[in-house]
Enzyme design. Structure first.
Site, PDB file in Angstrom:
ATOM      1  N   TYR A   1      -6.769  -8.949  11.527  1.00  0.00           N
ATOM      2  CA  TYR A   1      -5.441  -8.818  12.147  1.00  0.00           C
ATOM      3  C   TYR A   1      -5.541  -9.309  13.586  1.00  0.00           C
ATOM      4  CZ  TYR A   1      -4.294  -5.828   8.171  1.00  0.00           C
ATOM      5  OH  TYR A   1      -4.070  -5.338   6.906  1.00  0.00           O
TER       6      TYR A   1
ATOM      7  N   GLU B   1       0.856  -1.192   0.000  1.00  0.00           N
ATOM      8  CA  GLU B   1       0.000   0.000   0.000  1.00  0.00           C
ATOM      9  C   GLU B   1       0.888   1.236   0.000  1.00  0.00           C
ATOM     10  OE1 GLU B   1      -2.911  -0.042   3.128  1.00  0.00           O
ATOM     11  OE2 GLU B   1      -3.670   1.951   2.610  1.00  0.00           O
TER      12      GLU B   1
ATOM     13  N   GLN C   1       1.437  -6.544   5.440  1.00  0.00           N
ATOM     14  CA  GLN C   1       1.789  -6.225   4.081  1.00  0.00           C
ATOM     15  C   GLN C   1       3.146  -6.847   3.782  1.00  0.00           C
ATOM     16  OE1 GLN C   1       0.998  -2.074   3.094  1.00  0.00           O
ATOM     17  NE2 GLN C   1      -0.965  -2.096   4.165  1.00  0.00           N
TER      18      GLN C   1
ATOM     19  N   GLU D   1      -6.445  -9.299   3.442  1.00  0.00           N
ATOM     20  CA  GLU D   1      -5.575  -8.702   4.468  1.00  0.00           C
ATOM     21  C   GLU D   1      -5.604  -9.622   5.673  1.00  0.00           C
ATOM     22  OE1 GLU D   1      -5.903  -4.526   5.454  1.00  0.00           O
ATOM     23  OE2 GLU D   1      -6.561  -4.040   3.422  1.00  0.00           O
TER      24      GLU D   1
ATOM     25  N   GLU E   1     -12.503  -2.102   2.335  1.00  0.00           N
ATOM     26  CA  GLU E   1     -13.107  -1.934   3.673  1.00  0.00           C
ATOM     27  C   GLU E   1     -14.171  -0.846   3.699  1.00  0.00           C
ATOM     28  OE1 GLU E   1     -10.013  -1.595   6.676  1.00  0.00           O
ATOM     29  OE2 GLU E   1      -9.493  -3.713   6.439  1.00  0.00           O
TER      30      GLU E   1
HETATM   31  O1  AHR Z   1      -3.014  -2.938   6.118  1.00  0.00           O
HETATM   32  C1  AHR Z   1      -3.210  -1.767   6.841  1.00  0.00           C
HETATM   33  C2  AHR Z   1      -4.643  -1.258   6.753  1.00  0.00           C
HETATM   34  O2  AHR Z   1      -5.481  -2.150   7.419  1.00  0.00           O
HETATM   35  C3  AHR Z   1      -5.242  -1.169   5.380  1.00  0.00           C
HETATM   36  O3  AHR Z   1      -4.958   0.035   4.735  1.00  0.00           O
HETATM   37  C4  AHR Z   1      -6.708  -1.260   5.654  1.00  0.00           C
HETATM   38  O4  AHR Z   1      -7.419  -1.818   4.580  1.00  0.00           O
HETATM   39  C5  AHR Z   1      -6.798  -2.063   6.920  1.00  0.00           C
HETATM   40  O5  AHR Z   1      -7.610  -1.472   7.851  1.00  0.00           O
END
Ligand code: AHR
Length: 509
Positions: free
Chosen positions: A250, A33, A355, A298, A179
């Protein structure tokens, strides 16, 4: 729970017939990103001793290539929802500097669509391109796909050619925004609003290039208040136009509770099951013969940098944002997450480790200095190298434990992948026990001519051990005590370890 001090035993059967599905190589995708130092000072640093004539760092490229990442999502993430792709093409000197609202940075636009695609191809990867459905919509998306994929003879394709790129890129996989369920998103929408704009955007994009595949936004987290209604409404609006539903997640160890942290892959498992069920509900409701699969585009560990990032100065170019320094325990969690994705190979067709460089990444760089592998680099690399083929679900018998948020957590997390071309059968396994080695007996059924190729182990006495620019403390090493005899594998998995056991076999006649 197994008694302390008593050796724990687990048994499993790996049967050639216990097929989950074929691994889509794109499950080993990643993500770059325009965020922090991912692009600038990450993949791109003109003047760095290893940089090529385009400014791409050769040392970073080598580390990326070694991961064999087949697909890289770009340019965001939250960034894409405010991005004008036209700012990033054409002569670099004419490109505007913009306030980038998602991460409160300044975007110089030195790297844009053409540069990034070129870099991804150097890395051996295809691009998974996102379009902006935050501040923009179908018109810009159809222009971008015309720029990228239309051969010639139209405004946007001819613009690409005028930039020296005669052949169309043929980008196959596209994300319809990012998102859009999140209030933090530029241009956040309700499920109905998003379902409508995603459907109309999908229509025009497929009219420009009918060969593409489209990913619609699902939920940003399983705990979003709008999950799973968001998915239901979005899919009901445009089921026939979407090929994949995207979900994100995450994980972190904010409470410093290793047993609970290691169990968090069970949350990913439940999330995938629910999202799959919603896709199938929408399929039934729309009387469709087509199946929408999942793009877990993600996933990762992300928590170390959260507090620090609240204090960052805004409006800098390439500020050091989301720079999680990963520990050994994070690598174990990444291992459990990869195993979980593989266990769902029948429905998870795309996944992106978020990432790739500097930003919650397996690869870190120092400006003007070295590039190095974080702890999480290793489980991801080994899964990418050895996890391609047919996923076999091993029938496992092992002790379980309860943690703060999860009950019935198996001490052994494991999956097998059989590659018919190479004849290799690989077992990925995490021993979650904080106390005990796990004695594993695995019976192979449906295979013959077995031979143990290698057993590597990632373990460390210090859960908080990290790799740095100057010292690699966490990396896999060979384990020589495992045996494969008469179709029975005997292996000892150290407490708190990620294991990759590679065997060569042939299917039984
Ligand atoms: O990966 C970091 C961020 O996490 C991304 O920009 C977003 O899509 C998510 O909230």
């Amino acid at each position: 729970m197994a008694d302390e001090g008593v050796s724990m035993k687990a048994s499993m059967t790996i049967d050639l017939e216990f097929v989950v599905g074929e691994v889509d190589d794109r499950i080993f995708g990643s993500f770059i990103e325009h965020l922090g130092r991912a692009v600038y000072e990450g993949i791109y640093e003109p003047g760095h001793p290893s940089a090529d004539s385009s400014g791409f760092r050769g040392d970073v490229l080598d580390l990326v290539k070694a991961l064999k990442v087949p697909l890289i999502r770009y340019p965001g993430g939250n960034f894409v929802s405010g991005y004008n792709w036209e700012d990033g093409v054409g002569p670099v000197a004419d490109r505007p500097r913009r306030l980038e609202l998602a991460w409160r940075s300044v975007e110089s636009n030195e790297v844009g669509t053409d540069e990034f695609i070129r870099w991804a191809h150097l890395a051996g990867a295809e691009v998974n391109m996102s379009v902006n459905l935050g501040t923009r919509g179908p018109d810009e998306a159809r222009a971008l796909i015309e720029y990228c994929n239309h051969p010639a003879g139209s405004r946007w394709s001819d613009l690409r050619i005028s930039h020296g790129i005669r052949e169309p890129y043929g980008i196959r996989t596209w994300c319809l925004g990012n998102e859009m369920d999140g209030p933090w998103q530029i241009g956040h929408k309700t499920a109905y609003e998003y379902g409508r704009i995603a459907t109309e955007t999908a229509k025009v994009m497929k009219w420009v290039d009918p060969t593409i595949e489209l990913v619609a936004c699902g939920s940003s987290y399983r705990s979003m208040a709008t999950f799973p209604e968001w998915e239901r409404i979005v899919l009901e609006e445009g089921y026939e136009h979407f090929d994949y539903l995207s979900i994100h997640s995450y994980y972190g160890n904010q409470e410093d509770d290793i047993r609970n942290y290691l169990a968090k892959s069970l949350d990913m498992d439940a999330y995938i099951n629910s999202a799959t069920a919603i896709c199938d509900y929408a399929k039934a409701k729309s009387r469709s013969s087509k199946t929408v699969n999942l793009s877990f585009d993600e996933w990762n560990v992300w928590f170390h940098s959260l507090e620090l990032d609240k204090k960052r100065e805004p409006w800098l170019v390439a500020p050091p944002l989301l720079e999680d320094i990963y520990t050994f325990e994070d690598a174990l969690v990444v291992g459990c997450l990869i195993i979980t994705l593989l266990k769902h190979a029948d429905r998870v067709k795309i996944a992106c480790l978020a990432q790739l460089v500097n930003v919650i990444a397996p690869i870190m760089t120092k400006k003007g200095g070295k590039a190095w592998r974080q702890t999480t680099y290793y489980p991801f690399m080994q899964a990418s190298l050895y996890g391609r083929g047919t996923v076999l679900n091993p029938a496992i018998s092992c002790p379980q434990y309860d943690s703060k948020d999860f009950s019935g957590v198996p001490f052994l997390e494991s999956v097998a992948v059989h590659n018919a071309d190479s004849g290799e059968l690989t077992l990925f396994a995490v021993n979650r026990s904080t106390e005990e080695e796990l004695e594993l007996t695995a019976k192979l059924r449906g295979f013959e001519n077995h031979r143990l190729v290698e057993h590597t182990v990632l373990t460390n006495p210090d859960l908080k051990a990290v790799n740095t620019e100057s010292k690699e403390n966490v990396y896999p090493s060979n384990c020589t005590t495992s045996e494969l005899e008469a179709g029975n594998l005997h292996a000892k998995l150290p407490k708190l370890s990620w294991n990759v056991i590679r065997m060569s076999t042939t299917p039984a006649a």
